[in-house]
Scaffold this active site. Sequence first.
Site, PDB file in Angstrom:
ATOM      1  N   GLU A  81       0.812  -1.217   0.000  1.00 30.09           N
ATOM      2  CA  GLU A  81       0.000   0.000   0.000  1.00 30.09           C
ATOM      3  C   GLU A  81       0.846   1.269   0.000  1.00 30.09           C
ATOM      4  OE1 GLU A  81      -2.915  -0.010  -0.731  1.00 30.09           O
ATOM      5  OE2 GLU A  81      -4.028  -1.670   0.168  1.00 30.09           O
ATOM      6  N   HIS A 161     -12.693  -2.909   2.030  1.00 32.72           N
ATOM      7  CA  HIS A 161     -11.255  -2.932   2.314  1.00 32.72           C
ATOM      8  C   HIS A 161     -10.942  -2.587   3.756  1.00 32.72           C
ATOM      9  CE1 HIS A 161      -7.003  -1.842   0.568  1.00 32.72           C
ATOM     10  NE2 HIS A 161      -6.924  -2.301   1.807  1.00 32.72           N
ATOM     11  N   TYR A 216     -10.535  20.920  23.419  1.00 33.84           N
ATOM     12  CA  TYR A 216     -10.582  19.785  24.342  1.00 33.84           C
ATOM     13  C   TYR A 216      -9.186  19.343  24.762  1.00 33.84           C
ATOM     14  CZ  TYR A 216     -11.570  15.089  26.097  1.00 33.84           C
ATOM     15  OH  TYR A 216     -11.667  13.970  26.868  1.00 33.84           O
TER      16      TYR A 216
END
Length: 221
Positions: A81, A161, A216
């Site tokens: 990938e 996927h 946050y």
Amino acid sequence: MTEPTDDTTITRIRADVLATARRTVTEGLVVGTSGNVSARVGDMILVTPSGVPYDRLGPEEIVAVDLDGRRLHGSLAPTSELPLHLAVYRATDAAAIVHTHAVHATAVSTLVTELPPIHYMTAALGGPVRVAPYALYGSDELARHALTALDGRTGCLLRNHGTLTHGATLDQAYDRTAQLEWMCHVWLAASGAAGRSPSLLDAGQLAEAAEKLSGYGQRRD
């Protein structure tokens, strides 16, 4: 990342890439050698290799390539990938990427074109999470589809996927993929209730949550 590419930095980030990859296995986000992890150090990408279980890898076996995919260090082949990772690094300010085959997220990727905004943490990923159309793994076509789905987002689903998230650190990229898997699990659970449809958040509610999330956490003096 803005850190210099000295040996100490590279050694540390190699170890962090491997630790993150192992975490995806222990926390059930991938099985076997599926999924992959990478981090950017200057113009160098440190990425998990192809086809080797993470528990059999040492940090020194994390592969280093440049932004064109040319191998700089390491004897193993990088993940299949790699085109997906390189495309994201070229197009965004990402410093780390986590790709998983998480069960609930993969299931959702087969059902919808966008994960319905089931929870306010949708805002933490930039808005409703899109599903990139299917393309063969490791292909340039998949990379193009993912970049479109990631526009204005820090995470997406890949049809049939899995997931792809990026962040300013490996921890942030990992937390985003874990959060995405959790939201997919919640939506599947709620949408499976007979005769009921889950309530969803609207754009205004997501914008309100995004504003609050921006402040946050612990403040550093």
